[in-house]
Design an enzyme around this catalytic site. Structure first.
Site, PDB file in Angstrom:
ATOM      1  N   HIS A  61      36.549  39.909  41.076  1.00  0.00           N
ATOM      2  CA  HIS A  61      35.161  40.287  40.826  1.00  0.00           C
ATOM      3  C   HIS A  61      34.734  41.734  40.438  1.00  0.00           C
ATOM      4  O   HIS A  61      33.895  41.885  39.699  1.00  0.00           O
ATOM      5  CB  HIS A  61      34.144  39.551  41.887  1.00  0.00           C
ATOM      6  CG  HIS A  61      34.256  38.116  42.217  1.00  0.00           C
ATOM      7  ND1 HIS A  61      35.073  37.771  43.171  1.00  0.00           N
ATOM      8  CD2 HIS A  61      34.051  37.206  41.317  1.00  0.00           C
ATOM      9  CE1 HIS A  61      34.950  36.358  43.135  1.00  0.00           C
ATOM     10  NE2 HIS A  61      34.605  36.110  42.039  1.00  0.00           N
ATOM     11  N   ILE A 120      43.377  40.519  38.101  1.00  0.00           N
ATOM     12  CA  ILE A 120      43.788  41.353  39.291  1.00  0.00           C
ATOM     13  C   ILE A 120      44.670  40.726  40.300  1.00  0.00           C
ATOM     14  O   ILE A 120      44.543  39.414  40.657  1.00  0.00           O
ATOM     15  CB  ILE A 120      42.559  42.257  40.255  1.00  0.00           C
ATOM     16  CG1 ILE A 120      41.584  42.900  38.896  1.00  0.00           C
ATOM     17  CG2 ILE A 120      43.165  43.277  40.976  1.00  0.00           C
ATOM     18  CD1 ILE A 120      42.040  43.800  38.300  1.00  0.00           C
ATOM     19  N   SER A 160      41.736  35.555  44.098  1.00  0.00           N
ATOM     20  CA  SER A 160      40.997  34.216  43.969  1.00  0.00           C
ATOM     21  C   SER A 160      40.108  34.003  45.312  1.00  0.00           C
ATOM     22  O   SER A 160      40.763  34.553  46.225  1.00  0.00           O
ATOM     23  CB  SER A 160      42.068  33.076  43.749  1.00  0.00           C
ATOM     24  OG  SER A 160      41.157  31.840  44.162  1.00  0.00           O
TER      25      SER A 160
END
Ligand code: PAF
Length: 278
Positions: A35, A175, A184
């Site tokens: 994120h 990533i 995740s």
């Protein structure tokens, strides 16, 4: 960072600003470096970055999955402040959905009968429903999505096109943890042992990529299926070799970077997905 809990407060604040270039990063919280990569890119390209945190019930096909989705709001806020995110929208469900409102039905032009859509019924109708709502409230110039959710990324591009919205959908590379596991929010639900085991998803994808000249797609599929069947706590849901733009199945690799291999598997009770494009 300003925090808004209602769409009315958020949109009246946004309309009070003069010509901001708005970058939007939608999330369901439990923020990780994946994120943060979306947010960093948005910060570089836009003058105002809006992040949302909302666990959207209409995209879950299982109550258990929805209820176990990690919630780490206070540490999420700390991370967002550290990265200088400008605005955070954290609505209550009643701010976005009427009582008993269901997801709308969409048609994504051949992107949705397979993979995630096949195994999570109604998933993309739920995603598209919430993304359309967010786009209408925030009216971003650019919106950022991770390549880890390749099918979602393509569905959102298609949605934006169908709705004729002037929003650029920006794709950000996956990533990974040191062992290759794609970052995740669901990784937080894995035990330390399963965190290690879960690296086999990415290792399988890398194996297929490295051996694309040595084996046929059918052979590669069979080899990976066999490896997964030998692992007791891992359950392979799908392994698909597809065109990375259309998601249509391929039977031979192309030379042009349009190949994608997409995988979904349960490690213990946690469902993980990943993909590789080459
Ligand atoms: O990828 C996600 O976290 C969600 O599907 C999204 C895009 C925030 C929509 O709820």
């Amino acid at each position: 960072m300003l925090i808004f809990n209602t769409k009315n407060d958020l949109s009246s604040y946004l309309s009070s600003l003069t010509d901001p270039l708005i970058g939007f990063v939608p999330t369901m919280g439990a923020l990780h470096d994946g994120h943060l990569a979306l947010l960093r890119k948005a910060k570089k390209q836009c003058s105002l970055v809006v992040c949302s945190i909302f666990v959207n019930h209409t995209q879950f096909d299982s109550k258990e999955d929805f209820n176990s989705y990690p919630n780490t709001l206070s540490s999420d806020i700390t991370k967002l402040e550290k990265i200088n995110c400008d605005l955070l929208y954290v609505p209550d469900v009643s701010d976005l959905y009427a009582i008993d409102e269901k997801a709308k039905h969409f048609n994504f032009n051949g992107l949705d009968p397979q993979m995630e859509a096949k195994f999570r019924k109604g998933h993309f109708d739920g995603v598209a429903t919430i993304i359309e709502k967010f786009f209408n409230i925030i009216k971003p110039h650019k919106a950022y999505f991770g390549q880890k959710d390749l099918q979602q990324l393509l569905v959102v591009k298609q949605l934006t096109k169908q709705l004729n919205l002037p929003i650029e959908i920006v794709s950000v590379p996956t990533i990974r943890e040191e062992n290759g596991l794609a970052m995740s929010s669901r990784n937080k639900l894995l035990s330390p042992k399963h965190l290690e085991t879960a690296s086999m998803l990415y290792k399988s994808l890398e194996f297929c990529k490295a051996n694309k000249g040595n084996f046929s797609i059918t052979d590669l599929k069979n080899r990976i299926k066999t490896q997964f069947s030998e692992q007791l706590e891992v359950d392979l849901e799908y392994l698909e070799f597809v065109n990375s733009n259309s998601l249509q199945t391929i039977s031979v690799f192309k030379e042009n970077g349009d190949n994608a291999i997409c995988i979904a598997a349960f490690v213990g009770r946690v469902r993980l997905i990943d993909n590789i494009i080459f």
